[in-house]
Design an enzyme around this catalytic site. Structure first.
Site, PDB file in Angstrom:
ATOM      1  N   HIS A 158     -44.478  80.742-101.705  1.00  0.00           N
ATOM      2  CA  HIS A 158     -43.244  80.772-102.620  1.00  0.00           C
ATOM      3  C   HIS A 158     -42.039  80.246-101.827  1.00  0.00           C
ATOM      4  O   HIS A 158     -40.913  80.799-102.196  1.00  0.00           O
ATOM      5  CB  HIS A 158     -42.884  82.106-103.305  1.00  0.00           C
ATOM      6  CG  HIS A 158     -44.339  82.797-103.670  1.00  0.00           C
ATOM      7  ND1 HIS A 158     -44.897  82.345-105.073  1.00  0.00           N
ATOM      8  CD2 HIS A 158     -45.188  83.466-103.044  1.00  0.00           C
ATOM      9  CE1 HIS A 158     -45.700  83.049-105.230  1.00  0.00           C
ATOM     10  NE2 HIS A 158     -46.276  83.749-104.208  1.00  0.00           N
ATOM     11  N   SER A 279     -24.147  57.702 -93.615  1.00  0.00           N
ATOM     12  CA  SER A 279     -23.654  57.750 -95.110  1.00  0.00           C
ATOM     13  C   SER A 279     -22.323  56.829 -94.689  1.00  0.00           C
ATOM     14  O   SER A 279     -21.783  56.982 -93.682  1.00  0.00           O
ATOM     15  CB  SER A 279     -23.265  58.991 -95.444  1.00  0.00           C
ATOM     16  OG  SER A 279     -21.987  59.020 -96.297  1.00  0.00           O
ATOM     17  N   GLU A 292     -37.744  60.534 -97.685  1.00  0.00           N
ATOM     18  CA  GLU A 292     -37.368  60.642 -99.087  1.00  0.00           C
ATOM     19  C   GLU A 292     -37.929  59.493 -99.890  1.00  0.00           C
ATOM     20  O   GLU A 292     -38.041  59.614-101.074  1.00  0.00           O
ATOM     21  CB  GLU A 292     -35.836  60.682 -99.101  1.00  0.00           C
ATOM     22  CG  GLU A 292     -34.916  61.777 -98.695  1.00  0.00           C
ATOM     23  CD  GLU A 292     -33.514  61.655 -98.573  1.00  0.00           C
ATOM     24  OE1 GLU A 292     -32.835  60.988 -99.661  1.00  0.00           O
ATOM     25  OE2 GLU A 292     -32.961  62.243 -97.563  1.00  0.00           O
ATOM     26  N   GLN A 324     -55.788  40.896-117.155  1.00  0.00           N
ATOM     27  CA  GLN A 324     -54.948  40.161-116.178  1.00  0.00           C
ATOM     28  C   GLN A 324     -53.950  40.992-115.663  1.00  0.00           C
ATOM     29  O   GLN A 324     -53.351  40.745-114.605  1.00  0.00           O
ATOM     30  CB  GLN A 324     -54.416  38.973-116.914  1.00  0.00           C
ATOM     31  CG  GLN A 324     -53.541  38.071-116.097  1.00  0.00           C
ATOM     32  CD  GLN A 324     -53.207  36.705-116.493  1.00  0.00           C
ATOM     33  OE1 GLN A 324     -54.206  35.858-116.733  1.00  0.00           O
ATOM     34  NE2 GLN A 324     -52.025  36.509-117.085  1.00  0.00           N
TER      35      GLN A 324
HETATM   36  N1  ARG Z   1     -56.091  35.096-115.243  1.00  0.00           N
HETATM   37  C1  ARG Z   1     -57.174  35.810-115.416  1.00  0.00           C
HETATM   38  C2  ARG Z   1     -57.238  37.148-115.058  1.00  0.00           C
HETATM   39  O1  ARG Z   1     -56.705  37.674-114.280  1.00  0.00           O
HETATM   40  C3  ARG Z   1     -58.574  35.195-115.165  1.00  0.00           C
HETATM   41  C4  ARG Z   1     -59.672  35.168-116.295  1.00  0.00           C
HETATM   42  C5  ARG Z   1     -59.134  34.247-117.539  1.00  0.00           C
HETATM   43  N2  ARG Z   1     -60.257  34.306-118.358  1.00  0.00           N
HETATM   44  C6  ARG Z   1     -60.086  33.836-119.811  1.00  0.00           C
HETATM   45  N3  ARG Z   1     -61.070  33.796-120.208  1.00  0.00           N
HETATM   46  N4  ARG Z   1     -58.795  33.486-120.011  1.00  0.00           N
HETATM   47  O2  ARG Z   1     -57.867  38.128-115.717  1.00  0.00           O
END
Ligand code: ARG
Length: 459
Positions: A158, A279, A292, A324
């Site tokens: 605590h 500072s 920090e 993606q």
């Molecule tokens: N740039 C895409 C990714 O990062 C690669 C795969 C894309 N595939 C597709 N069918 N559009 O996932």
């Protein structure tokens, strides 16, 4: 231009500029270039072995890729947003260089299994580098723990002074946490290290491929056994980010302690100037910026975990473009954790400990009250009664503004006649520490045992 994209044959107009930039990933996935080439070379070698790709084509691909790799390393390859991602940029570059053989490379493969393979290859390497960095930080903590295996400090619950511990013991708590963090990464690596390639877009391919051969070439332990799963799940990346989040949380806890200990109100440690800043307005200030920032950056990594896990939610099988979005959080998680570990290992070597301040804090907090209670129990008093006796003695000492060890024996005996002059062995912080002499206890001898165990494990 109809031939601008590898896939634009069926389209009647080019994508809008906005969409082009919105959907492109080359701005960040160029980081996968080296593993993309590695994966392509293994794929080509497998196609050749299976009779799908001629020796001459394989040879051209190898030569072309070696040149492209050199170009990338020299920073000479210009990534094109028109080519969307790293996979198509490299493939186009290859075809520009070697002609038709470059166009044959994508036989029996899709960007879906290609990208899943690339991320796994990349992450595998980064896991290994991260595990090494965990080791370096642990060694740095062990060095400091060794110097302070018998330095007394107050242990807190605590955030109130509870019982004496050694500073070495306190640091070893973090070594334990970091050891588990590294272990989690290594465990996650087993699931990262499986080959998606061969799943093609989602259903596998009609060519006579040999996935185990590709896996062997790329150092994967196994192949992914379901093509739909192989291209679509990113659980391995989520798992890694969860492990990274825990590690950052551990480092955030340590940071919080360093900040507290360095506060002039506590004054247990000082951190070397090279890890602090001043500072612009208050000339006297020396701020623990690094801890920090680590505390702050832990939020960023936990944020990436939330981003990745939410990314998977409600994605139907198999691949979706949502995936993606896995890259930036994953890249930043790796970067943040690795730089944090690196700077921390160095910073712990720049910590100066102030044993007098730590000892004074122990004495102010009646940290050996439990030891007195245990002493009475060992002389036959039931624990609840001894707790009461000691509480009264603490109240008395507090009224006088002195430590329990400062009360004369005669005074102590007024609280219990069981108290004899051997009591002073347990009332001092050192006596208290020495008695906690069991596996995992804070006795200096035990701290040294643990330091040796960790050193053996890390060597
Ligand atoms: N740039 C895409 C990714 O990062 C690669 C795969 C894309 N595939 C597709 N069918 N559009 O996932």
């Amino acid at each position: 231009m109809q031939d601008q994209h590898a896939w634009s044959g069926r389209f009647s107009e080019p994508v809008s500029e906005l969409v082009k930039h919105y959907t492109a990933s080359i701005g960040f996935d160029y980081r996968l270039a080296e593993v993309d080439i590695e994966g392509s070379l293994a794929h080509a070698a497998m196609l050749n072995r299976s009779g799908v790709l001629s020796d001459a084509d394989l040879e051209s691909i190898r030569r072309g890729m070696a040149d492209i790799r050199d170009e990338i390393r020299a920073g000479k390859l210009e990534w094109s947003v028109d080519l969307e991602d790293v996979h198509m940029n490299i493939e186009r570059r290859l075809t520009d260089r070697i002609g038709d053989a470059g166009k044959r490379l994508h036989t029996g493969r899709s960007r879906n299994d290609q990208v899943a393979t690339d991320i796994r290859l990349w992450l595998r390497g980064e896991i290994d580098a991260t595990v090494h960095l965990f080791g370096e930080l642990q060694k740095s903590l062990l060095d400091l723990a060794e110097q302070h295996a018998d330095t007394v400090m107050p242990g807190f619950t605590h955030l109130q002074v509870a019982q004496p511990v050694t500073f070495g013991h306190h640091l070893l708590a973090y070594v334990e946490m970091l050891a588990r963090d590294a272990e989690r990464m290594q465990d996650c690596r087993k699931r990262v290290n499986r080959l998606p390639l061969g799943a093609a877009a989602l259903a596998g391919t009609t060519y006579p491929i040999d996935r185990h051969y590709t896996a062997q070439l790329l150092g994967f332990d196994d192949v992914c056994h379901n093509s739909l799963d192989a291209v679509s799940d990113r659980d391995f990346a989520i798992e890694f980010t969860a492990a990274a989040s825990l590690a950052m949380i551990h480092l955030s806890r340590l940071s919080e302690e360093l900040i507290l200990w360095m506060s002039p109100r506590v004054g247990f440690i000082d951190i070397a100037d090279r890890f602090c800043t001043g500072s612009s307005i208050m000339p006297q200030k020396k701020n623990p910026d690094v801890p920090e920032l680590v505390r702050g950056k832990s939020g960023r990594v936990v944020g990436h975990l939330i981003a990745l896990i939410t990314l998977m939610k409600a994605q139907p099988l198999a691949y979706n473009k949502d995936n993606q979005e896995d890259k930036e959080p994953l890249f930043d998680t790796v970067d943040t954790l690795q730089t944090t570990l690196r700077i921390y290992a160095d910073m712990m070597r720049g910590v100066t400990v102030k044993p007098e301040a730590m000892r004074a804090a122990v004495l102010q907090g009646y940290a050996t009250a439990t030891d007195l209670a245990d002493y009475l129990v060992k002389k036959g008093l039931p624990f609840r009664d001894s707790h009461e006796v000691v509480a009264l003695a603490v109240r008395h000492a507090e009224g006088l503004g002195v430590d329990l060890a400062d009360l004369p024996l005669a005074k102590l005996r007024e609280f219990s006649a069981l108290i004899e002059d051997d009591v002073f062995d347990v009332l001092t912080p050192e006596g208290s520490l020495a008695q906690r002499d069991h596996v995992g206890g804070t006795a200096p001898a035990q701290v040294k045992v643990q330091i040796a165990r960790h050193r053996g494990r890390l060597s």
